[in-house]
Design an enzyme around this catalytic site. Structure first.
Site, PDB file in Angstrom:
ATOM      1  N   PHE B 126       0.890  -1.159   0.000  1.00  0.00           N
ATOM      2  CA  PHE B 126       0.000   0.000   0.000  1.00  0.00           C
ATOM      3  C   PHE B 126       0.930   1.211   0.000  1.00  0.00           C
ATOM      4  O   PHE B 126       1.894   1.265   0.777  1.00  0.00           O
ATOM      5  CB  PHE B 126      -0.889  -0.013   1.248  1.00  0.00           C
ATOM      6  N   ASP B 195       3.291  -4.786   8.642  1.00  0.00           N
ATOM      7  CA  ASP B 195       2.060  -3.995   8.575  1.00  0.00           C
ATOM      8  C   ASP B 195       0.892  -4.977   8.563  1.00  0.00           C
ATOM      9  O   ASP B 195       0.761  -5.790   7.634  1.00  0.00           O
ATOM     10  CB  ASP B 195       2.088  -3.143   7.298  1.00  0.00           C
ATOM     11  N   TYR B 220      -9.488   0.330  11.749  1.00  0.00           N
ATOM     12  CA  TYR B 220     -10.811   0.624  11.178  1.00  0.00           C
ATOM     13  C   TYR B 220     -11.259  -0.380  10.127  1.00  0.00           C
ATOM     14  O   TYR B 220     -12.284  -0.180   9.502  1.00  0.00           O
ATOM     15  CB  TYR B 220     -10.868   2.051  10.619  1.00  0.00           C
ATOM     16  N   LYS B 221     -10.488  -1.442   9.935  1.00  0.00           N
ATOM     17  CA  LYS B 221     -10.904  -2.487   8.989  1.00  0.00           C
ATOM     18  C   LYS B 221     -11.555  -3.615   9.788  1.00  0.00           C
ATOM     19  O   LYS B 221     -12.669  -3.461  10.260  1.00  0.00           O
ATOM     20  CB  LYS B 221      -9.696  -2.934   8.170  1.00  0.00           C
ATOM     21  N   ARG B 369     -12.755  -5.431  -5.297  1.00  0.00           N
ATOM     22  CA  ARG B 369     -12.276  -5.976  -4.029  1.00  0.00           C
ATOM     23  C   ARG B 369     -13.461  -6.295  -3.129  1.00  0.00           C
ATOM     24  O   ARG B 369     -14.347  -5.452  -2.933  1.00  0.00           O
ATOM     25  CB  ARG B 369     -11.406  -4.908  -3.355  1.00  0.00           C
TER      26      ARG B 369
END
Lengths: 397, 397
Positions: B126, B195, B220-221, B369
């Site tokens: 990312f 990560d 927050y995922k 996704r």
């Protein structure tokens, strides 16, 4: 009723900001700690409930676009801008004050270029600025030079890259000469970075007018944004294209959703963004800033000085001479919006004051700190605070 | 009812996590975007209302002590710790993922010492990790070497200081071999930084078990902490005393209220703190984490694989052969909790899916996704998502 209590009533009666108090959630406590954590603006609970239940709970991922989450850092920055004397497009909200000090100071050193090897920092600063400045110096190969603000002009020279100063001293409440010191820094060819934590929202700052280069500030003191609310970063428009952040997160990319391996910084204030913005805290802050609608910073400053003048007068009248020493300058030009009184037993005195419904704070080892937020503190409260303080100091409280 | 729809009913009937869905605010939408923003846990609105109205509004400054605000970063870190296989005292919450990548990577380079001049980073990362790694390399005088994860073992050597890798690739959903790669990094005498944004909360991580040195992740995922909720930093216990943060804010001082000019870092996880914690977002996260009570990460992983297996089976059955290409590995050992499908018209296809009540997301230029959060996604929803996807791809949707 005492003469001072009558005077307080008269002052409250003509206070043009008095109506603003109704826009905050307050009670019978005299809250003189808004320079640490501002009181709750009444608009916040409803707004944050909507952000949680509808924007997050119902719209979910769509809110990044539809609820304006994505653009919140620069939108809220533009809301803060007039409070610090900045035109639009130069302030961005996000991260803590400490993190923004790091961005600003490394950015300033890079603006100054490799030939300047010294960072000057206020030796009396709130400690985090000093620690972060030390880290910025270490990582950029510069030397850190801590200097009392009054001595700063004397140490500036062609080695100076950047100078980090506090507009108002967190401990004494002393207001430093931002225009004069900024001009001195510029005369030396260096960059001026100001920490506005204890001035923004209490007095005019004039960032654009005085040519400040970079500035940072928190939003949970006189801006009432809530505990640990995101801080902000100001980068003067003329410097934005050269501002080279040490924290180039994906949110500061010119095309954040391009998902490109190469970093290309966004133009303008949003170059100061880093990662995904902290939406709940940020939108609470946005609601909190609505109390500033229709308020002039000049009126706030006038009331702030009237409040601190009146408090000092009441203390002089009520408290036995010599019982406390005032650390806050008496000259208006040198005073922020707080009064700091020193006494050996400041810790227990403040604890007793809080029990008696007068809330300030204690800063080790011997300072009583009282902050006066003009939007919600009134003169009768000031008189009561001084009266209770005198009783506590006399051992009768 | 089709055979797959019947299978879905059977799978839902025996799903041991099915009851967890009631702990979230959901509706008729099939929400397969929990890998971008997790759904709202039902406990959050009430908690945050109390934090705002009572803790901030009534207790104000007293809440730093009385409401446990001050210790929230490490307390919530300890709540995340078991989800990533860490014993207590090694995880601290605060700042964004990008800022934590910076702390972790500069910290790792300093642990490695001056003799090692190369930072290796996942070339498919990312983007923010790559940008921040570049900045960390520049500020510490190291060279950045982007390498595909599979090639990492081949480039490690006595020049390698630190290696930054993603546990699960944000785009393809590929799960990388954390134990094997960490061992390879250690064999070269370097430090491994992981990560966990796309793995924590979806599968076992085993930080302690596999000897990971430092790790970061967002909340927050799959942890459902809310938009832009604070991230976390893990520093392995044995390294904490030598962890030398590039962001030494006052909150990481051994004696933060001593207000000392000299920085002396706190012991333990809280050395990773920086500035004042963002309380509203942080306490929303704390409430959100309560859904994990009584949940085993192994059960989550088992359901996650069952969900993605079933989705792939439904897609194979419903979608015309060749219409999409699956980027997600079929081997369980290489799969996270998302499925990525490639097709040239992915942008308009996802827009149409969202209109039809199936929410995934689009990653430029051509990826659909779909994230599967085991705590609230059911098998009947998966079957419906695949069916609607097939209709949209066939142009009939």
């Amino acid at each position: 009723m005492s003469e001072l209590a009558s005077r307080a009533e008269e002052l409250d009666a003509v206070d043009e900001l008095a109506a603003k108090r109704a826009e905050f959630v307050l009670d019978e406590v005299v809250y003189l700690d808004g320079n640490s954590l501002g009181a709750l603006p009444a608009a916040v609970p409803g707004r944050i409930a909507d952000v949680v239940a509808r924007q997050w709970g119902e719209l979910r991922i769509r809110s990044w676009e539809e609820s304006g989450w994505w653009t919140a850092p620069e939108r809220i920055g533009d809301r803060i801008a007039p409070l610090v004397g900045a035109a639009r497009g130069q302030v961005v909200v996000g991260d803590s004050t400490s993190v923004n000090v790091f961005k600003a100071l490394v950015g300033a050193v890079r603006l100054a270029g490799p030939g300047r090897d010294e960072i000057v920092v206020d030796a009396t600063t709130f400690p985090t600025d000093g620690y972060i400045a030390e880290s910025a110096a270490r990582l950029t190969g510069r030397t850190l030079r801590p200097v009392a603000p009054a001595e700063v002009p004397g140490v500036l020279g062609d080695r100076t890259a950047a100078v980090l100063l506090n507009h108002v001293d967190y401990r004494t409440g002393r207001l430093h000469d931002l225009p004069g010191l900024t001009a001195a820094v510029h005369a030396a060819g260096a960059y001026a970075v100001w920490d506005l934590c204890h001035s923004a929202g209490a007095l005019p700052v004039g960032l654009d007018e005085h040519g400040v280069d970079l500035a940072v500030g928190c939003t949970y003191k006189y801006l009432n944004g809530g505990p640990g609310a995101p801080a902000y970063l100001y980068v003067r428009r003329e410097l934005q294209d050269r501002f080279d952040s040490p924290l180039p997160g994906w949110n500061s990319h010119a095309e954040p959703f391009g998902m490109r391996a190469d970093y290309r910084p966004a133009p303008g204030a949003l170059r100061g963004r880093v990662g995904t913005p902290d939406i709940l805290s940020m939108l609470a802050l946005e609601a909190a800033l609505e109390v500033w609608d229709g308020v002039s910073v000049e009126a706030v400053r006038a009331k702030s000085l009237a409040l601190t003048d009146f408090f000092l007068e009441c203390v002089a009248e009520y408290v036995s001479a010599g019982r406390v020493e005032c650390l806050t300058p008496s000259a208006h030009a040198e005073r922020g919006s707080q009064v700091a009184l020193r006494c050996a037993d400041a810790g227990p005195v403040m604890a007793r004051l809080v029990e008696r419904g007068v809330v300030g704070d204690f800063r080790a080892p011997d300072v009583l700190r009282f902050g006066f937020t003009p939007l919600y503190v009134g003169f009768a409260e000031v008189e009561r605070a001084a009266r209770v303080l005198a009783e506590v100091l006399a051992g009768a409280g």
